[in-house]
Enzyme design. Structure first.
Site, PDB file in Angstrom:
ATOM      1  N   ASN A 318       6.228   4.048  -4.025  1.00  0.00           N
ATOM      2  CA  ASN A 318       5.897   2.912  -3.161  1.00  0.00           C
ATOM      3  C   ASN A 318       6.623   1.652  -3.660  1.00  0.00           C
ATOM      4  O   ASN A 318       6.008   0.621  -3.969  1.00  0.00           O
ATOM      5  CB  ASN A 318       4.384   2.690  -3.119  1.00  0.00           C
ATOM      6  N   HIS A 349      -5.344  -2.103  -0.836  1.00  0.00           N
ATOM      7  CA  HIS A 349      -5.516  -0.751  -0.304  1.00  0.00           C
ATOM      8  C   HIS A 349      -6.830  -0.598   0.466  1.00  0.00           C
ATOM      9  O   HIS A 349      -6.894   0.168   1.423  1.00  0.00           O
ATOM     10  CB  HIS A 349      -5.467   0.277  -1.437  1.00  0.00           C
TER      11      HIS A 349
END
Length: 463
Positions: A318, A349
């Site tokens: 990521n 998140h």
């Protein structure tokens, strides 16, 4: 999921068309901005229906902040509003739609938009509200000197290439792409006359797109065959725990963690290919004269699978989110940058408890790994067999540490996470604490302010 794949495949076709028929030589910047924005809005509505209104509300709220807030505070207000709105949406998904329901999962695009909003706000603050000598070399390069127009702003946040799965890119890079300066800016960094060229070459992204589509297809096959057959939940099944040894559980944990990766490889590599197909993502030329299209790549699979340190693994997984965390948090907070960055990542998140178990554990393991590297690595650099043995051991430990850390991220809830860690005897937590108690630690080095500072992100050198 079907809507997601359908939109991304259609976006891929639209990206090829966009590059061929709406390239900078065929259409004005305004036309390219408008097309990218309208198609992005259409994809959002198609995928998420009325839930897509959340994307547009957040975008317009922050457009107001960007134009009305004072420059010294623009990044703070934008950050608080964007992260606050994202968190409220995360909360609503848990308490209204409950765990695991994906049909209303509009949070993915909202997370990407939050990254872009805060990135632009920080870079605008750097460009207008700070002096050049206060900035790092990277901050100087990316600083935005003027507020964008509404069309430029909407295009950057809602363009069809990144609205569904990202990645986040820098505002100046995106504007250069729309205006047709993106590739030339990178090519001008090379002396082409010394390489025998009379004029600048015209690199095509087709080869890079085809290569990434092959990885996407392979990842899809692995997802359909492996992920379903090796569920993470089995690692805490009572019968499994009673009939397997600790080492067997470690081995199976590695297998199920590997099986969970292909869906990320699929989504991120396809998103990268879409941007490349539109002509966006050119990163430059290496010393061998090979053109690279990895400016927006979100992962380096080879470096992930061969990582010999926790840091190297995180820097290649990521990638664009890691860069965002560095630019809006790590480089800006005055105290405890590592802990602050992990906590922000957890908050971004969502609010599933498993995320916080993962990222808080990540803080502990990162500090322990740093202490081991600083105190021990220099003794294993030579001879070659000793270095090879060291790399083998650190690879194994890194893979086990990652598996141990990310399991709660997949499990989400508290009960299975505690059950999992009990079955593992909290071994990685205990080892990390012992390392921090035994080995001396150095104060964390921070970036030196000034245009001469070079921000290095070469993960291979950090092995």
């Amino acid at each position: 999921q079907i809507n997601f794949v359908a939109c991304q495949l259609f976006a891929l076709l639209a990206a090829f068309w966009f590059r061929v028929y709406l390239g900078p030589s065929h259409a004005s910047s305004a036309v390219r901005h408008a097309f990218a924005t309208l198609f992005g809005i259409y994809f959002a509505v198609f995928c998420f229906g009325w839930y897509s209104i959340h994307l547009f509300v957040l975008v317009m709220l922050n457009y107001g902040i960007m134009n009305m807030a004072s420059i010294p505070n623009i990044h703070r207000y934008s950050f608080v509003v964007a992260m606050g709105y994202l968190t409220l949406c995360h909360i609503s998904r848990i308490y209204i739609f409950h765990y695991g329901i994906l049909t209303t999962d509009f949070s993915g695009p909202l997370m990407i938009i939050t990254q872009k909003i805060t990135t632009l706000a920080c870079q605008l603050h750097d460009g207008i509200g700070r002096q050049a000598e206060e900035l790092t070399a990277e901050q100087n390069r990316l600083a935005v000197k003027t507020r964008p127009s509404l069309l430029e702003y909407l295009s950057y946040l809602l363009n069809f290439m990144s609205i569904i799965a990202g990645p986040c890119s820098n505002y100046k890079d995106y504007i250069a792409f729309i205006e047709g300066r993106h590739v030339h800016m990178k090519l001008l960094e090379v002396n082409w006359k010394q390489k025998g060229y009379d004029r600048l070459p015209d690199p095509s992204p087709t080869g890079a797109v085809m290569y990434k589509l092959c990885i996407t297809l392979l990842s899809l096959v692995l997802f359909l065959t492996l992920t379903k057959n090796f569920p993470m939940a089995y690692i805490i099944d009572n019968e499994f725990l009673e009939n397997t040894s600790f080492l067997s559980r470690l081995g199976y944990l590695y297998v199920v963690t590997q099986a969970a990766k292909p869906k990320y490889y699929f989504a991120w590599t396809l998103a990268d290919a879409i941007n490349n197909a539109a002509g966006y993502g050119f990163s430059g030329v290496d010393e061998k004269g090979v053109f690279h299209w990895d400016l927006l790549s979100n992962l380096n699979i080879w470096n992930i699978e061969t990582a010999t340190s926790f840091k190297m693994y995180l820097e290649n997984w990521n990638i664009q989110t890691t860069a965002w965390l560095k630019r809006v948090c790590y480089d800006r907070v005055p105290w405890y940058p590592t802990a602050s960055t992990f906590i922000l990542s957890a908050l971004w998140h969502g609010i599933y408890p498993g995320y916080y178990f993962t990222f808080l554990t990540g803080i502990l393991i990162t500090l322990a790994a740093r202490a081991i590297r600083n105190n021990c690595r220099r003794y294993f650099l030579a001879p070659v067999p000793l270095k090879a043995a060291y790399d083998t051991v650190t690879w194994l430990v890194t893979q086990l540490a990652v598996c141990y850390t990310v399991a709660p991220f997949v499990m989400l809830a508290v009960e299975p996470t505690i059950k999992f860690y009990k079955s593992m005897y909290f071994y990685m937590h205990i080892l990390s604490i012992l390392v921090l108690l035994v080995l001396p630690t150095r104060p964390q080095a921070r970036s030196v302010r000034g245009p001469q500072n070079q921000v290095t992100q070469n993960s291979i050198k950090n092995k």
